[in-house]
Scaffold this motif. Sequence first.
Motif, PDB file in Angstrom:
ATOM      1  N   LEU A  41      47.051  32.632  84.969  1.00  0.00           N
ATOM      2  CA  LEU A  41      46.983  31.391  85.741  1.00  0.00           C
ATOM      3  C   LEU A  41      46.139  30.355  85.009  1.00  0.00           C
ATOM      4  CD1 LEU A  41      46.321  32.477  89.448  1.00  0.00           C
ATOM      5  CD2 LEU A  41      48.140  31.001  88.674  1.00  0.00           C
ATOM      6  N   PHE A  42      45.008  30.809  84.461  1.00  0.00           N
ATOM      7  CA  PHE A  42      44.074  29.868  83.862  1.00  0.00           C
ATOM      8  C   PHE A  42      44.569  29.365  82.506  1.00  0.00           C
ATOM      9  CE2 PHE A  42      40.034  28.425  82.037  1.00  0.00           C
ATOM     10  CZ  PHE A  42      39.555  27.690  83.097  1.00  0.00           C
ATOM     11  N   ILE A  43      45.307  30.216  81.810  1.00  0.00           N
ATOM     12  CA  ILE A  43      45.838  29.796  80.504  1.00  0.00           C
ATOM     13  C   ILE A  43      46.803  28.643  80.682  1.00  0.00           C
ATOM     14  CG2 ILE A  43      47.280  30.527  78.565  1.00  0.00           C
ATOM     15  CD1 ILE A  43      46.063  33.340  78.929  1.00  0.00           C
ATOM     16  N   GLY A  44      47.726  28.766  81.642  1.00  0.00           N
ATOM     17  CA  GLY A  44      48.646  27.682  81.967  1.00  0.00           C
ATOM     18  C   GLY A  44      49.689  27.450  80.888  1.00  0.00           C
ATOM     19  N   PHE A  91      38.382  20.769  87.771  1.00  0.00           N
ATOM     20  CA  PHE A  91      37.583  21.873  88.277  1.00  0.00           C
ATOM     21  C   PHE A  91      36.084  21.665  88.092  1.00  0.00           C
ATOM     22  CE2 PHE A  91      41.665  23.704  86.630  1.00  0.00           C
ATOM     23  CZ  PHE A  91      42.299  23.650  87.870  1.00  0.00           C
ATOM     24  N   LEU A  92      35.731  20.459  87.662  1.00  0.00           N
ATOM     25  CA  LEU A  92      34.328  20.044  87.623  1.00  0.00           C
ATOM     26  C   LEU A  92      34.091  19.070  88.772  1.00  0.00           C
ATOM     27  CD1 LEU A  92      33.849  19.348  83.795  1.00  0.00           C
ATOM     28  CD2 LEU A  92      33.092  21.367  85.067  1.00  0.00           C
ATOM     29  N   LEU A 116      37.542  31.604  87.552  1.00  0.00           N
ATOM     30  CA  LEU A 116      38.587  32.055  86.626  1.00  0.00           C
ATOM     31  C   LEU A 116      39.576  32.991  87.308  1.00  0.00           C
ATOM     32  CD1 LEU A 116      36.570  32.648  83.327  1.00  0.00           C
ATOM     33  CD2 LEU A 116      37.619  30.558  84.184  1.00  0.00           C
ATOM     34  N   TYR A 117      39.766  32.803  88.616  1.00  0.00           N
ATOM     35  CA  TYR A 117      40.712  33.600  89.394  1.00  0.00           C
ATOM     36  C   TYR A 117      40.433  35.096  89.300  1.00  0.00           C
ATOM     37  CZ  TYR A 117      43.106  29.115  89.239  1.00  0.00           C
ATOM     38  OH  TYR A 117      43.397  27.781  89.335  1.00  0.00           O
TER      39      TYR A 117
END
Length: 453
Positions: free
Chosen positions: A212-215, A332-333, A417-418
């Motif tokens: 998911l985070f890599i995208g 996400f900040l 990071l899920y």
Amino acid sequence: MNLDPTEKLICINTNQLEGTLLQRIANDLYRVEIFPDLTNKISPNEINNCSFFVRVDSFFDEEQDQALIEFFNKHKSHILKSKFLIWTTSEISKELAFVNLAREFSDCVIFLNGDEFSLINISSSIHDFKTFQSDIKKVYYQVDSSMLLTLTQNPCDIYLKLSEEKYIKILTRNNESALQEVITKYQKKSGENFFVLSNDYGGFQKVLFMELFIGQKNDSHNPTTALKISDSVLTLSSSLGISEFVIDSLQENIDSLFEDSAKQKGLRELLLLFMNSNESLIGKHCHLTAIFCQLIAIKVPWANKQMRKNLSLASMLHDLELFDSSNPQIEFLYPSEIATNAASKPGENHTFHTQSLVSKLQKNDHVPSDIITIINHHHEGLGEKSLAHHRLASQLSPMCCLFITAHTYAIELARALYNPDKQDQALQSTIEILNAKPYQEFLEILKKNISFT
């Protein structure tokens, strides 16, 4: 043997008299809690390593059976760890869906037969139940092949199902064989029947969540292709106990929005732009926001069907300016975490990516005003984590506050990071950030409907 009386025994479908007797009988063995039914009564966080006493009699109806099935389908990891003492009055009751589910997944299911509440019979059975030791049973979880094909290396052993009793290992953990080649080869023979062992499933999920985070960009630009929620988002949602009803109702919203936009020039282009970035990091974040919006909205009396569709559309569009950004992780900040000199380029600060999009949407007659308002304020109402010089939660509409609740939780999951081991921390962080009164109703819904397996 140490018979720890602090272990919890949850008694379901017992009346007050029976419950009182059970508490007396099991006082030295368990901490007994009585639940006449399961609906909205038990938090998943309360049932780790506990035992269940379930009365299944002639009055045990389909609705109760379905409630138990729905609860334990959400929290199958608890079935693996839990023991079940089922007091049944007929052989027919053993055919109930819940009974079959418990027998399939639990290492310990003991049946206590009898029409009458016999103290001797129950006392003896509860002691045997307490001291029961069983061999660890192998339980296989099915994994969709499309999820496996998103991975570059297998994180655990992968099995093929030959029959109800027979599984064969086709790939060992971190084997150097090309994962995609093996899966593609066996997919032709078995369809979707790939499995991993239950004790490996958690680690397997971690790898998927990192995907998911890599995208990855979606290579399909075909405007006739229906927009579907990505498999990795569905996997994460499943781990959080999100029901299929929520996912299906969100998918209906999405399908309806695309259908409605067919003759709406401008809105159609916006949705197709989203579709092209559906599998990106921001696209997945938007889908998660939409899922949490839907989860909350279907529990809120005033959120009608059109409002739920508007929340889905707002979720899909709210970060449109970041899809081609060189720094999409800016989402996400929190604004207070971004130094002024580091946010000088367009798209690298929250003010730009909200106000720029809002100004474009205001020129489109097909985007409802409440959606534009939600997007305009989706980084506000967060106290010290808000955009500077903007609104307090008390100055925002209930629709905005609902969206901000869902959006903040989606952000906190990304910041973790899920990682499935930190999902509960993400929820707690969300609760701490949204401490203003307008959010409390929505946070309560999240707390009651999110589980961590």
